[in-house]
Design an enzyme around this catalytic site. Structure first.
Site, PDB file in Angstrom:
ATOM      1  N   ALA A  26       0.838  -1.191   0.000  1.00  0.00           N
ATOM      2  CA  ALA A  26       0.000   0.000   0.000  1.00  0.00           C
ATOM      3  C   ALA A  26       0.877   1.245   0.000  1.00  0.00           C
ATOM      4  O   ALA A  26       2.058   1.147  -0.256  1.00  0.00           O
ATOM      5  CB  ALA A  26      -0.932  -0.045   1.214  1.00  0.00           C
ATOM      6  N   CYS A  27       0.287   2.412   0.320  1.00  0.00           N
ATOM      7  CA  CYS A  27       0.986   3.701   0.383  1.00  0.00           C
ATOM      8  C   CYS A  27       1.162   4.338  -1.000  1.00  0.00           C
ATOM      9  O   CYS A  27       1.205   3.644  -2.008  1.00  0.00           O
ATOM     10  CB  CYS A  27       2.336   3.586   1.077  1.00  0.00           C
TER      11      CYS A  27
END
Length: 489
Positions: A26-27
């Site tokens: 993610a991110c």
């Protein structure tokens, strides 16, 4: 071992809700070169995505000279020797710690005004993994900031130190890592157990980076690239895609992926960020390739970076806060736990140049508080919070804003949140201008104490305003529930 699942918790739920395949990462990252920014500063920024209820803290580590120290990760037993002298630095670790050891420090600025953000989780294709497997007790994201940031004095040196650790100790994961100082930004991708490459961000350009290997051509004979020893010969020996010649490889082709999951989970975020910063370039959300470094139509301000990090395809037909369509993963998601913009300014003295803009929980329903990093401590309300709601911590104040608006999406955000965000952000920006001037007039031995006080005052002001907002949202949300019920009768 802590039960964090490194940016994974909640993504399976996201996949079911959004109709996409859940990802093991993610991110989202945004990089802005000094000639692309509106004030000549360098900016590196990232949304950290973990879980829907996972408090982050903001902490300060003092400089010390305790002699040679060995770091041993309590998570996977990664071990490395540390230099004797440690600079001061800031970080945003998880609330859950083990025996005082920070976990997932993620982002910070040190005493040399070097900023580091770690990490942008990525994926490596199966063929490259087989050629150089990840190392079980190699360096992980959870340890990275603490074994690198306190010991480097430039962005380039940050890449060199981290690269040496990866080559000698190994990496447990595929990660993208960012370093910056007042002059330059370096984006580094760790793509296998012992191989990596880094590129210097062009001063007049920006980048929006998802969870995908993004660095293309790497020319090991040019000064704007760095790479692991024998990277080119490794790619050739193992017949990986992307080999060009004796000193060049395409890193993304050799180690990365560009598949159906990337088409829904990764590439759309690049499209969204680039449409905000370079609206003149018309692109399709489902095209297979995006240019990594782009020129903005207008110089990029901190506020513009904030807009990108808070975007959920805002204002488009893919808006995930409205009538969702397309199955595309946005930049702003329910699993945001903190969002940071690390700004190294060139128009002020060095002792006030480093600003760590920090938005707890979701950047779309929070506010970016500007924190000086030449301090003696961080605000008390940013050192609190767990995975259980409370009334004191900064994280849970801003998280409750997200929770209260979630059932009604854009309706309550537009009605209640945006006006408060605008008011608070304007006040914080004005405070920063005033405190800059005051700090410049102080003796050097008084600056850190003054900046520490400014940070606490700004933190208290912003949190108080959002606590009042949450009270109003509670009333408006219950009224909205009644309206919905009456319509269904």
């Amino acid at each position: 071992m802590i039960n964090r699942f490194k940016c994974l918790v909640g993504l399976a739920t996201f996949g079911m809700v959004m109709g996409t395949v859940s990802s093991a990462s993610a991110c989202t990252t945004v990089l802005v070169g000094k000639k692309a920014s509106s004030d000549g500063s360098t900016m590196i920024a990232r949304n950290e995505d973990v879980d829907t209820a996972w408090a982050k803290h903001y902490v300060f580590h003092a400089a010390n000279s305790n002699g040679p120290t060995q770091y041993v990760s309590k998570d996977n037993h990664f071990t490395v020797d540390l230099p004797a002298d440690q600079q001061r630095y800031t970080s945003t670790p998880d609330w859950q710690q083990e025996d005082g050891q920070d976990q997932f420090g993620e982002d910070g600025i040190n005493g040399s005004n070097v900023a580091m953000s770690a990490t942008e989780s990525g994926t490596t294709n199966k063929k490259a993994q087989k050629a150089d497997p990840f190392v079980k007790n190699g360096l992980e994201e959870q340890s990275m900031l603490d074994v690198v940031l306190p010991y480097v004095h430039s962005a380039r040196e940050g890449v060199q130190r981290l690269g040496h650790i990866i080559e000698t100790k190994g990496s447990a994961e595929n990660n993208g890592v960012i370093f910056s100082d007042k002059s330059s930004i370096w984006y580094m991708e760790i793509v296998s157990g012992h191989h990596w490459a880094a590129v210097r961000v062009p001063n007049n350009k920006y980048a929006v980076i998802p969870n995908q290997t993004m660095i293309g051509n790497v020319n090991t004979k040019k000064g704007n690239y760095m790479a692991s020893k024998n990277l080119v010969s490794f790619v050739k020996k193992h017949d990986l895609n992307g080999y060009v010649d004796g000193h060049q490889v395409n890193l993304a082709k050799a180690f990365g992926t560009n598949n159906k999951e990337d088409a829904t989970y990764n590439r759309p975020r690049v499209w969204d960020g680039q449409r905000i910063l370079t609206p003149s370039k018309k692109q399709s959300i489902d095209q297979k390739h995006f240019t990594m470094f782009m020129k903005p139509d207008k110089k990029i301000s901190v506020a513009k970076v904030q807009k990108v990090l808070g975007s959920h395809f805002t204002g488009t037909k893919y808006d995930s806060n409205g009538k969702w369509a397309g199955g595309y993963r946005p930049i702003n998601v329910p699993t945001n736990v903190e969002s940071h913009i690390l700004q190294i300014r060139n128009n002020v003295p060095s002792d006030i140049a480093g600003i760590q803009w920090l938005a707890m929980a979701s950047p779309a329903t929070s506010v970016y508080v500007p924190f000086y990093t030449n301090v003696t401590n961080t605000p008390a309300n940013y050192q609190k919070g767990t995975d259980k709601p409370d009334n004191d911590s900064a994280y849970w104040t801003y998280k409750m804003t997200r929770v209260l608006t979630d059932p009604y999406k854009n309706k309550l955000i537009n009605k209640d949140v945006l006006p408060v965000q605008k008011k608070v952000q304007k006040h914080l920006d004005q405070n920063l201008t005033k405190s800059d001037k005051q700090a410049e007039s102080l003796p050097s031995d008084q600056v850190a104490d003054y900046l520490t006080q400014c940070n606490q005052e700004n933190a208290d002001y912003a949190q108080k305003q959002f606590q009042k907002l949450n009270q109003k949202l509670t009333v408006d949300a219950t009224r909205q529930t009644k309206i919905v019920q009456d319509k269904n009768l």
